[in-house]
Motif scaffolding. Structure first.
Motif, mmCIF file in Angstrom:
data_model
loop_
_atom_site.group_PDB
_atom_site.id
_atom_site.type_symbol
_atom_site.label_atom_id
_atom_site.label_comp_id
_atom_site.label_asym_id
_atom_site.label_seq_id
_atom_site.Cartn_x
_atom_site.Cartn_y
_atom_site.Cartn_z
ATOM 1 N N PRO A 52 0.833 -1.218 0.123
ATOM 2 C CA PRO A 52 -0.032 0.008 -0.076
ATOM 3 C C PRO A 52 0.872 1.318 -0.077
ATOM 4 C CG PRO A 52 -0.883 -1.556 1.436
ATOM 5 C CD PRO A 52 0.476 -2.156 0.968
ATOM 6 N N ALA A 55 2.452 1.652 -3.588
ATOM 7 C CA ALA A 55 1.416 2.306 -4.466
ATOM 8 C C ALA A 55 1.275 3.777 -4.351
ATOM 9 C CB ALA A 55 -0.031 1.687 -4.080
ATOM 10 N N GLN A 56 1.376 4.266 -3.207
ATOM 11 C CA GLN A 56 1.424 5.856 -2.932
ATOM 12 C C GLN A 56 2.630 6.463 -3.237
ATOM 13 O OE1 GLN A 56 0.338 6.531 1.217
ATOM 14 N NE2 GLN A 56 -1.962 5.869 0.978
ATOM 15 N N HIS A 59 2.785 6.321 -7.236
ATOM 16 C CA HIS A 59 1.729 7.092 -7.894
ATOM 17 C C HIS A 59 0.938 5.919 -8.500
ATOM 18 C CE1 HIS A 59 3.184 10.787 -6.626
ATOM 19 N NE2 HIS A 59 4.337 10.548 -7.229
ATOM 20 N N ALA A 60 0.661 4.985 -8.326
ATOM 21 C CA ALA A 60 0.134 3.541 -8.724
ATOM 22 C C ALA A 60 -0.933 2.994 -7.967
ATOM 23 C CB ALA A 60 1.068 2.596 -8.968
ATOM 24 N N ASN A 61 -2.040 2.550 -8.670
ATOM 25 C CA ASN A 61 -3.192 2.004 -7.866
ATOM 26 C C ASN A 61 -2.989 0.718 -7.386
ATOM 27 O OD1 ASN A 61 -3.800 0.504 -9.969
ATOM 28 N ND2 ASN A 61 -4.967 1.860 -10.920
ATOM 29 N N SER A 62 -3.755 0.052 -6.718
ATOM 30 C CA SER A 62 -3.536 -1.207 -6.001
ATOM 31 C C SER A 62 -3.401 -2.272 -7.183
ATOM 32 C CB SER A 62 -4.913 -1.705 -5.156
ATOM 33 O OG SER A 62 -6.111 -1.612 -5.846
ATOM 34 N N GLY A 63 -4.331 -2.180 -8.057
ATOM 35 C CA GLY A 63 -4.189 -3.167 -9.273
ATOM 36 C C GLY A 63 -2.755 -3.325 -9.906
ATOM 37 N N THR A 64 -2.101 -1.961 -10.130
ATOM 38 C CA THR A 64 -0.683 -2.108 -10.555
ATOM 39 C C THR A 64 0.302 -2.748 -9.652
ATOM 40 O OG1 THR A 64 -1.409 -0.038 -11.917
ATOM 41 C CG2 THR A 64 1.131 -0.534 -11.606
ATOM 42 N N SER A 259 -6.243 -3.024 4.012
ATOM 43 C CA SER A 259 -7.382 -1.877 3.352
ATOM 44 C C SER A 259 -8.484 -1.979 3.541
ATOM 45 C CB SER A 259 -7.063 -1.719 1.819
ATOM 46 O OG SER A 259 -5.746 -1.422 1.383
ATOM 47 N N ASP A 384 -11.826 -4.536 -6.540
ATOM 48 C CA ASP A 384 -13.080 -3.818 -6.574
ATOM 49 C C ASP A 384 -13.181 -3.024 -5.083
ATOM 50 O OD1 ASP A 384 -13.685 -5.708 -5.014
ATOM 51 O OD2 ASP A 384 -15.703 -6.234 -6.025
ATOM 52 N N GLY A 385 -12.095 -3.142 -4.429
ATOM 53 C CA GLY A 385 -11.913 -2.671 -3.067
ATOM 54 C C GLY A 385 -12.320 -3.419 -2.081
#
Length: 415
Positions: A52, A55-56, A59-64, A259, A384-385
């Motif tokens: 997590p 990812a921050q 600058h990437a989302n969780s999928g990346t 998360s 999807d979170g």
């Protein structure tokens, strides 16, 4: 009778008993082989709590970030197809050393990555190096032992190597707390260097007299014969479905726990470690039970555990039935089935190899980790979170493992 069966009969006298190297350097070899096998898990488990935060930072989302697991599996799967035949021709130690060099370079690249896509690319390089250690450690077991003894040694190795994933997430969380996520990959660089130095203590397990000539035609012929062997395919499929579920769990659990259920990163390491304790327990149980039961029977026991755990997780993540406690129980049961599924499926696949242990280990590993790519990629694609994508993937994989184990028993009776 297939060409591989003929080769197996021809090699029977030399591989049914442990070699001299296995007897005189038993403990030393077990420790080094366990370290080599541990690269499959430590390369991912150590940085799981940092995903997590990474990812921050990137600058990437969780999928990346979940695709960094899939990218690793791509390199790990494809790389084995090269290292296996290469080791059958040139022995085991040289390719292990070359693989460790690539692992060190890839780990350094991960530490210096500035984007999510760069991280995925360096993870592929890291995996191509790491897979040499794993595929050749399994081939060395086949060099030294056969049949039930090979399955027992594989269980012992997996029990020792379980220390790495047991400590990995917890250690990774502490490294990130004290330094940064980049420091995790510099630690992997150090691990690679120390393991490379330890190769001076590892004897060559494949003497020149037992090496197989390597050419493109010979490699294709060997892989073709294995793919026409129903027993080999059954063992590989059982392991493949299980690996797909395992890497779906690895890719999805940080976000499911941290998360979604707001579990602290340090506590996530402890929850992950609980599953590894289960792995160690079932590996020891498997090694002991092999004295009384056939490995195919124990493979089915593990498959049924995985299938049941997958169905529990599907219900839990779909309806939030049981909440966090049932999620922990389901993940623990699925992870614990490793001790029965992996050792017996790998030993079974290698029993079909004759003199081409490296190639058989490579193909089985490529198929298994290739399925792992699919499992982790499905979790990333349907992210999807919620934990639901992880839950249904684990359910499908568990049921597939049961069906494959049943096919192994049927093929064995026909054989």
């Amino acid at each position: 009778m297939s060409p591989l069966d003929v080769l197996a009969k021809r090699q029977h006298a030399t591989i049914d008993c442990p070699s001299a190297a296995g007897e005189s350097h038993g403990l030393r070899i077990l420790l080094i082989l366990s370290t080599l096998l541990a690269f499959a898990s430590i390369s991912t488990d150590l940085y799981l709590p940092a995903m997590p935060v990474m990812a921050q930072a990137l600058h990437a989302n969780s999928g990346t970030l979940e695709l960094t697991v899939s990218g690793y599996l791509i390199g790990f799967s494809v790389g084995q197809l090269f290292w296996g035949p290469f080791s059958d021709r040139f022995g085991r130690r040289l390719p292990v050393a070359l693989g460790l060099g690539l692992f060190i370079i890839g780990s350094a690249g991960c530490a210096l990555a500035a984007s999510g896509h760069a991280m995925i690319g360096w993870r592929v390089v890291q995996a191509i190096g790491a897979c040499a250690n794993v595929v050749l450690a399994r081939a060395m077991v086949r060099d030294l032992y056969a049949g039930r003894a090979a399955a027992q040694k594989m269980s012992t190795l997996m029990t020792i190597m379980a220390i790495a994933p047991l400590a990995g997430p917890t250690l990774g969380g502490q490294i990130m707390h004290l330094a940064s996520w980049q420091a995790i990959f510099w630690v992997l660089v150090l691990v690679g260097l120390l393991t490379l130095a330890s190769l001076t203590l590892l004897p060559e397990t494949l003497p020149a007299t037992r090496r197989a000539p390597t050419s493109l035609g010979a490699i294709v012929s060997c892989y073709g014969a294995l793919l026409r062997n129903a027993r080999f395919l059954g063992y590989a499929a059982a392991g493949g479905f299980f690996y797909a579920g395992t890497f779906a769990y690895i890719a999805g659990s940080p976000f499911a726990y941290i998360s979604y259920h707001h579990v602290p990163a340090q506590l996530y390491g402890l929850l992950f470690a609980a599953g590894i304790v289960g792995v160690m327990a079932t590996n020891q149980a498997n090694a002991r039970l092999l004295n009384h039961y056939h490995s195919d029977t124990l493979l089915m026991v593990g498959a049924l555990m995985a299938g049941g755990a997958g169905l529990i997780l599907a219900l839990n993540t779909w309806a939030d039935f049981g909440g966090l406690p049932l999620l922990v129980v389901g993940c623990f049961l699925f992870a614990s089935s490793t001790g029965f599924v992996v050792a017996n499926s790998v030993a079974g696949a290698l029993s079909c190899s004759g003199q081409f242990a490296g190639s058989a280990s490579a193909l089985a590993g490529a198929l298994q980790y290739g399925c792992g790519i699919l499992g982790s990629a499905l979790v990333a694609a349907f992210a999807d979170g919620t934990p639901w994508p992880m839950g249904w993937v684990l359910a499908v994989c568990g049921v597939g493992c049961v069906i494959s184990a049943a096919c192994v028993r049927r093929a064995a009776r026909q054989h």
